[in-house]
Design a protein around this motif. Sequence first.
Motif, PDB file in Angstrom:
ATOM      1  N   UNK A   1       0.832  -1.200   0.000  1.00 64.88           N
ATOM      2  CA  UNK A   1       0.000   0.000   0.000  1.00 64.88           C
ATOM      3  C   UNK A   1       0.867   1.250   0.000  1.00 64.88           C
ATOM      4  N   UNK A   2       0.333   2.302  -0.600  1.00 65.62           N
ATOM      5  CA  UNK A   2       1.022   3.591  -0.607  1.00 65.62           C
ATOM      6  C   UNK A   2       0.557   4.409   0.582  1.00 65.62           C
ATOM      7  N   UNK A   3       1.500   5.013   1.285  1.00 66.83           N
ATOM      8  CA  UNK A   3       1.154   5.942   2.358  1.00 66.83           C
ATOM      9  C   UNK A   3       1.853   7.263   2.108  1.00 66.83           C
TER      10      UNK A   3
ATOM     11  N   UNK B   1       5.740   6.573   0.937  1.00 62.28           N
ATOM     12  CA  UNK B   1       6.373   5.283   1.219  1.00 62.28           C
ATOM     13  C   UNK B   1       5.420   4.189   0.759  1.00 62.28           C
ATOM     14  N   UNK B   2       5.987   3.031   0.454  1.00 66.36           N
ATOM     15  CA  UNK B   2       5.190   1.845   0.167  1.00 66.36           C
ATOM     16  C   UNK B   2       5.409   0.857   1.291  1.00 66.36           C
ATOM     17  N   UNK B   3       4.320   0.245   1.736  1.00 65.11           N
ATOM     18  CA  UNK B   3       4.363  -0.627   2.901  1.00 65.11           C
ATOM     19  C   UNK B   3       3.811  -1.999   2.523  1.00 65.11           C
ATOM     20  N   UNK B   4       4.645  -3.017   2.679  1.00 60.02           N
ATOM     21  CA  UNK B   4       4.205  -4.406   2.504  1.00 60.02           C
ATOM     22  C   UNK B   4       3.728  -4.923   3.846  1.00 60.02           C
ATOM     23  N   UNK B   5       2.469  -5.385   3.882  1.00 60.22           N
ATOM     24  CA  UNK B   5       1.948  -6.083   5.054  1.00 60.22           C
ATOM     25  C   UNK B   5       1.723  -7.536   4.667  1.00 60.22           C
ATOM     26  N   UNK B   6       2.113  -8.466   5.518  1.00 62.11           N
ATOM     27  CA  UNK B   6       2.104  -9.887   5.142  1.00 62.11           C
ATOM     28  C   UNK B   6       0.689 -10.454   5.052  1.00 62.11           C
ATOM     29  N   UNK B   7       0.557 -11.626   4.437  1.00 65.27           N
ATOM     30  CA  UNK B   7      -0.761 -12.276   4.342  1.00 65.27           C
ATOM     31  C   UNK B   7      -1.387 -12.425   5.730  1.00 65.27           C
ATOM     32  N   UNK B   8      -2.685 -12.132   5.807  1.00 65.46           N
ATOM     33  CA  UNK B   8      -3.401 -12.264   7.063  1.00 65.46           C
ATOM     34  C   UNK B   8      -3.319 -11.053   7.966  1.00 65.46           C
ATOM     35  N   UNK B   9      -2.597 -10.018   7.551  1.00 67.79           N
ATOM     36  CA  UNK B   9      -2.434  -8.831   8.405  1.00 67.79           C
ATOM     37  C   UNK B   9      -3.791  -8.224   8.767  1.00 67.79           C
ATOM     38  N   UNK B  10      -4.662  -8.035   7.792  1.00 63.69           N
ATOM     39  CA  UNK B  10      -5.938  -7.363   8.047  1.00 63.69           C
ATOM     40  C   UNK B  10      -6.838  -8.183   8.966  1.00 63.69           C
TER      41      UNK B  10
ATOM     42  N   UNK C   1       9.612 -15.545   9.438  1.00 64.40           N
ATOM     43  CA  UNK C   1       8.565 -14.956  10.259  1.00 64.40           C
ATOM     44  C   UNK C   1       7.891 -13.846   9.450  1.00 64.40           C
ATOM     45  N   UNK C   2       6.573 -13.734   9.465  1.00 66.10           N
ATOM     46  CA  UNK C   2       5.926 -12.617   8.770  1.00 66.10           C
ATOM     47  C   UNK C   2       6.357 -11.282   9.372  1.00 66.10           C
ATOM     48  N   UNK C   3       6.683 -10.332   8.510  1.00 64.33           N
ATOM     49  CA  UNK C   3       7.006  -8.995   8.983  1.00 64.33           C
ATOM     50  C   UNK C   3       6.625  -7.965   7.928  1.00 64.33           C
ATOM     51  N   UNK C   4       6.580  -6.727   8.361  1.00 61.43           N
ATOM     52  CA  UNK C   4       6.245  -5.587   7.503  1.00 61.43           C
ATOM     53  C   UNK C   4       7.522  -5.081   6.846  1.00 61.43           C
ATOM     54  N   UNK C   5       7.407  -4.631   5.591  1.00 62.11           N
ATOM     55  CA  UNK C   5       8.529  -3.975   4.905  1.00 62.11           C
ATOM     56  C   UNK C   5       8.092  -2.563   4.526  1.00 62.11           C
ATOM     57  N   UNK C   6       8.921  -1.590   4.828  1.00 64.43           N
ATOM     58  CA  UNK C   6       8.654  -0.191   4.488  1.00 64.43           C
ATOM     59  C   UNK C   6       9.720   0.278   3.514  1.00 64.43           C
ATOM     60  N   UNK C   7       9.275   0.858   2.400  1.00 64.63           N
ATOM     61  CA  UNK C   7      10.171   1.297   1.326  1.00 64.63           C
ATOM     62  C   UNK C   7       9.888   2.763   1.019  1.00 64.63           C
TER      63      UNK C   7
ATOM     64  N   UNK D   1      10.687  10.895  11.457  1.00 64.84           N
ATOM     65  CA  UNK D   1       9.377  11.154  10.842  1.00 64.84           C
ATOM     66  C   UNK D   1       8.687   9.881  10.349  1.00 64.84           C
ATOM     67  N   UNK D   2       9.388   9.092   9.527  1.00 60.41           N
ATOM     68  CA  UNK D   2       8.736   7.918   8.949  1.00 60.41           C
ATOM     69  C   UNK D   2       8.490   6.826   9.994  1.00 60.41           C
TER      70      UNK D   2
END
Length: 387
Positions: free
Chosen positions: A149-151, A164-173, A216-222, A250-251
Motif C-alpha cells: 500500500x502507498x502511504x 512510502x510503500x508498505x508491505x503487510x504480510x498475508x493475514x495482516x488485516x 517470520x511474517x514482517x512488515x517492509x517499508x520502502x 518522521x517515517x
Amino acid sequence: MKAAVAAILAGMVIAGGVSAQTAAPAVKEDFKPSSLNQPGQQFPQVNSQGYARFRIVAPDAQAVKVSLGLGGRGGTVLAKGADGIWTGTSEGPLDEGFHYYHLTVDGGTFNDPGTLNYFGSTRWESGIEIPANDAEFYALKSVPHGNVSQVLFPSPSTGAQRRAFVYTPPGYDAAAGTRYPVLYLQHGWGEDETAWSNQGHANLIMDNLIAAGKTRPFIIVMTYGMTNDARPGTLPNFDVKPFETVLVKELIPYIDGHFRTLSDRGHRAMAGLSMGGFETKAIAPKNLDTFAYIGLLSGGTFSLEDVNGTPGYKDKVKLTFVSFGSRELEGNRAGPPGQPRADPRVNAEALKGAGYNSAFYVSPNTGHEFLTWRRSLYQLAPLLFRD
C-alpha cells in the motif's frame, strides 16, 4: 566514508552485462516475448540461451541502438530493413534477471514502446527480464498474498508530504491483535521507493517464504532515500543527515502510529541495496536504539574496526548481513580506481570469529543487478527477527 561511496559507485557500472564467454554459441531461434512486455507486444524477445532481440519501427531514423550490450558497454546496434523496421540481437546472452535499458535514436534517448517502464538511472527506463533458473522464489504463485500500500506521511524537516510503500504480510488485516516486526528497505541510486516492489519483487519473495514457513511474517517499508539530486562524481559528498531525519524522526513514528508494529528496537531492521546500503551503514550504527538488524546488499562491508569503533554494536546488533553478486567480487571491479578494496568475505569471517552474528552471501553469476538483490533478500529475510 568517501572511499566506501566510491566503491559502491564503481560497482554500479557493472550492472546488466552480457555473460563472459570464450566462444559465442549458435543463437537458437526459440525467441519469446519478454515477460515484461506491454500487453499484446511481441518485442523485445528473449530466447532459451538468454539472448535478447529487439524490433523498433522508426522508418525515418538514421541510427538506432539499444543500451544493453557487452558488459553494459557499447550497446546493441540495430539494422534497418527495407520496410523501415530496425531489428537486432544482443551480442551474447545476458545475465539472468532484470535489466534496465533504453533506445538511442539519432542521438536522442527514448524508451522502447514494446515494454514496461521502471524507475532507474533517475528516469523511467525500459525493462527486460531474462528468465532465471531459480526464479521460483520470486514467482507469482497460488499462495496467500500480502498487500503493498502507498502511504503519504508528513515530513516537517523537508516541508513536504513524502511517500512510502508498505508491505503487510498475508493475514495482516484479519489478525487484528497481532503486531509485526518491520524492515526498512532502501533502493539504490537512480531509483525510488517503487524499486523493491516493481523490480525487486520483494512482496512475492516474502509471500513465498511465508507460505513455505521459512520466515517470520514482517512488515517492509520502502521510501525514497533522497539520493537522486546527486550525480556521479558528487556522490562521495552526499549528505545522509537529511534522510536520516526523515527516516528516524518522521517515517518510523508514522509507521508505528498507523500500522500494528512491534515498535521496540529488537524488532526493527534496516537494509538497502547499493546506495541504500551506504545509507544503511551510515544511519543504522548511529541509531542502535532504533535498529537491531543491519543488511548491506552490494552496499559496502563491515570490518572489525567499523564495529569495534561503534559503541554498543556487539551488544545491540543481532545480525550483520552483507551480500554481493559474484561478478562484483572479481578482481577489484567494485573498489575505488587505483585503490585496493577490503575483501568483504574476510571482514564477515573476522566479525564471526569475534563473536558477532555475521552472515555473508554471494549470488552466483550476477553483478550489480536486481537478481543479486532478489536473492539477497531471500537469504536475509529468514535470518531476521528470530526471537
